[in-house]
Design an enzyme around this catalytic site. Sequence first.
Site, mmCIF file in Angstrom:
data_model
loop_
_atom_site.group_PDB
_atom_site.id
_atom_site.type_symbol
_atom_site.label_atom_id
_atom_site.label_comp_id
_atom_site.label_asym_id
_atom_site.label_seq_id
_atom_site.Cartn_x
_atom_site.Cartn_y
_atom_site.Cartn_z
ATOM 1 N N ALA A 152 16.683 9.911 -49.964
ATOM 2 C CA ALA A 152 16.280 9.284 -51.213
ATOM 3 C C ALA A 152 16.669 7.813 -51.140
ATOM 4 O O ALA A 152 17.424 7.401 -50.265
ATOM 5 C CB ALA A 152 16.949 9.957 -52.414
ATOM 6 N N GLU A 177 21.954 8.947 -56.252
ATOM 7 C CA GLU A 177 21.067 7.799 -56.453
ATOM 8 C C GLU A 177 21.284 7.147 -57.814
ATOM 9 O O GLU A 177 21.257 5.913 -57.931
ATOM 10 C CB GLU A 177 19.604 8.230 -56.298
ATOM 11 C CG GLU A 177 19.268 8.869 -54.961
ATOM 12 C CD GLU A 177 19.729 8.049 -53.761
ATOM 13 O OE1 GLU A 177 19.688 6.812 -53.830
ATOM 14 O OE2 GLU A 177 20.134 8.658 -52.760
#
Length: 956
Positions: A346, A382
């Site tokens: 990610a 994230e």
Amino acid sequence: MGKVYYISKNVGLGLLVLGVSALATIIALSIAYDKEKAKNQGRPGDGAADSTSMPTPPATLFTPKEPWDRYRLPDSLVPVSYNVTLWPRLEPNADGLYIFTGHSAVVFKCVKETDLIIIHSNKLNLTNFHGHLAKLSGLDEVTAPTIQKSWLVVKTEFLVLQLRSRLAVGATYVLYIEFQGELADDLEGFYRSEYTEDGVKKVVATSQMQATYARKTFPCFDEPAMKAVFSVTIIHKRGTVALSNDAADGVIDGMPVKVTTFEPTERMSTYLLAFIVSDFVSIQSNQNNNLLIRIWARKKAIDDRQGDYALNVTGPILQFYERYYNATYPLSKSDQIALPDFNAGAMENWGLVTYRETALLYDPIVSSTGNKERVTTVIAHELAHMWFGNLVTLRWWNDLWLNEGFASYVEYLGADYAEPTWDMKDQIILYDMYKAFAVDALASSHPLSCREEEVNDPAQISEMFNTISYNKGAAVLRMLSEFLTEPVFARGLSVALKFSLPTVCPQAVENTPGIHIPHTVHDIMNRWTLQMGFPVVTIDTRTGSISQKHFLLDPDSVVDRPSQFNYTWFVPIKWMKTGVEQQQYWLLQKTGTIRVTLTTPLFLTCNNDWVLANTNVSGYFRVNYDLENWSRLLSLLNTNHKVIINRAQIIDDAFNLARAKIISTTLALTTTKYLSKEKDYIPWESVLRNLNYYILMFDRTEVYGALQAYLKKQIQPLFEHFRTITANWTRVPSGHTDQYNQINAIGIACSMGVRGCRELIRGWYRQWMETPNHNPIHPNLKSTVYCSAIAFGGTEEWDFAWMKFKNTTVASEASRLRAAMACTKTPWLLNRYLEYTLDPTKIRKQDATSTIQYIAQNVVGLPLAWNFIRARWSYIFQQYGKGSFSFSSLISGITKRFSTEFELQELKKFKEDNLHVGFGSATLALEQAIEKTTANIKWVTENKAQVLKWFTEASK
């Protein structure tokens, strides 16, 4: 919207304490670590070549003569803002190429007199304006110098403009450039992702700018400290939607294209930019103070509710971080998107986070508990960056660990908040600490923070995205948080985000009520961030003496990297005596004396007394004891194992101390004798990971039969336990980690030959083959069942898995099947599978290197995979080796079993034969593979006979 700052090297991270309110805090990385001071004074050995410096310097010495020969930008110009327009074409042109066109205008300020403009540009065709590659104009009635000449420098990826006169200090200028690039399938910069839906091929234009790929999209000042405001416009095909970091400001739906403009971003780094054009759809929520939260994916994935879970946990995780940082989310929206093709797991693009599908999508019917946990932890990682990393950003890539180590630590806190019944905080020991130990115990390791000059070109930058930056960073920050306490740690982060770091004055944490440490956090953390490795702490319970020593897996290896601290750490030790917690002890020198009271050294006078150190496993160090205390602990494991709360640590320390020749191999193996009574996941997982080294070293030798018999004996009670509590495999264990341990029980039982296991696996898989539209295998068990059934089966089983792999629309299911197909014992099937990795229509580029590693993990597949990469190294390196974060794991994955002199010589020859090709971001991994293989050879030679004898006797 908060102000934006990058982390100054002077303060690094050190933050701390708002003295007046006793906000005694040092932001995690309180590594304010006198970095500049260390650089000015020089480290021991400065000026000499350092063979272990990170990353490894290039083989050929390159001496820059001109400013454009250097990889770093000059400090004469500072960007202010960009206006970028991009038009990606989602159909190929007459030459069969997918392209994008665009233009950009960067406003920059001159801060030092210069007659050069140097800006990054790579693999872009630039429009020629009257003989030059750009136009230059001045702002605020400033007259811009005329351009004398302009050219591109391929090696350093620069566009250079030589001016006829100098730019004026303090003046602002605009550089306008038009360009065309390829929307390639290389997973870098602005690239294309392809997938098929309802028999129709779809193309997505998407991006990955970290670390040095923004320059492939438009000319820019592509360094993290060069922050600016970005105004983006996307021209795109009708029927598609365009996304970027900020909210759309307006959409013109013309014929035949749409034009989407976006609000100007916050001031941010180029590597955080994102642009996506697709026909994806979304689901959304506005629960967080009217913050727009959206999950984007393929229409079928959204229709199948694969995005629901991500949407459900994103809100709570954001709420947790807002409280944890004491700072509101900085943007007006939070988009997260699942991409069919994505090289990393990610990427934390500000406001538009991109994911592999397996990291964001969870199918409530098909996906497993492990898939759900991965989605939670990756989202938590994230979103942690939205503040720490995006709002406050590192200045240069040598301090990447401040970004990634921090996010890797707090992801467990965010995930624990979202799923409080999972005990996520305990799993950092397995997934970060032990992983970091394995690399950091090598002589070729490197410090968390290295010097700027050690990290220059893109391959060296990519090499920083490694186990040390992520996993050791997380482990060291967890240790800091433990001895400061989590509230103090978090308050320091809050200060970091609210103030420009250079204005925050670090103060003595000793003044904080309840916090007692022997030095400033700054001094303590310097020991852990500026020198590589970690200590083994040895406690002698007969005398009370305690000592520390740099732990090396191969005690005969030579550490060439000097340390200004002489490899001595300030070590916080939590410990107990016979089950009673004692006051934390700080080991500040090579040796000390551990005391039960202020004046009384520790002695164990009673035969039943015992000492256990690093009780909560928060300290980033290993622990050794005198043999008498080891004997007491082993006895306790066999009689009342639950009294020892950190059983996994005892086991992991013992096995690694044995590999380092500090204790005997038989002592380490003896820690596993109690396992027939163990039901908990983390100790079992610790054992299996350590015994996996024995399997790798011996599964091609006569030792393996005895090892298999022993492990079969130990795993059988666990297998029967889960058979019972699941009513003969018809129910799912209620505990989160119990579900993981059930997977271990079945997987090891089948591979070790426990009666009834293989028949169970074959029956489930055969039933699925007979009714392909109804899979009877529980999602939690699919990975184990698929792998075992294919390993025990033949072509029919493999081809069925391949058919299911090609037809599934669930990414996690495709990932399981892709790994399982590498389990076959049929060589021609494995060779065919290796060839598939070179064909993106069969195996996506993002999955090619991991598929090769899966095959190499198979004892039959190892020589096939090794021959495969040697024969095709030039092609593989060209495709994946210059910047891929995961490329280094290809070398480490294939060489795990190497333990013979012949394999060592092959490895060295491979290095020699390919010096002209290069190894890119796998350069350090190759050196470490040679070091590990050398250590493996010695270990096997010294231990094979006694290991065979021990397993033979213990299996009776």
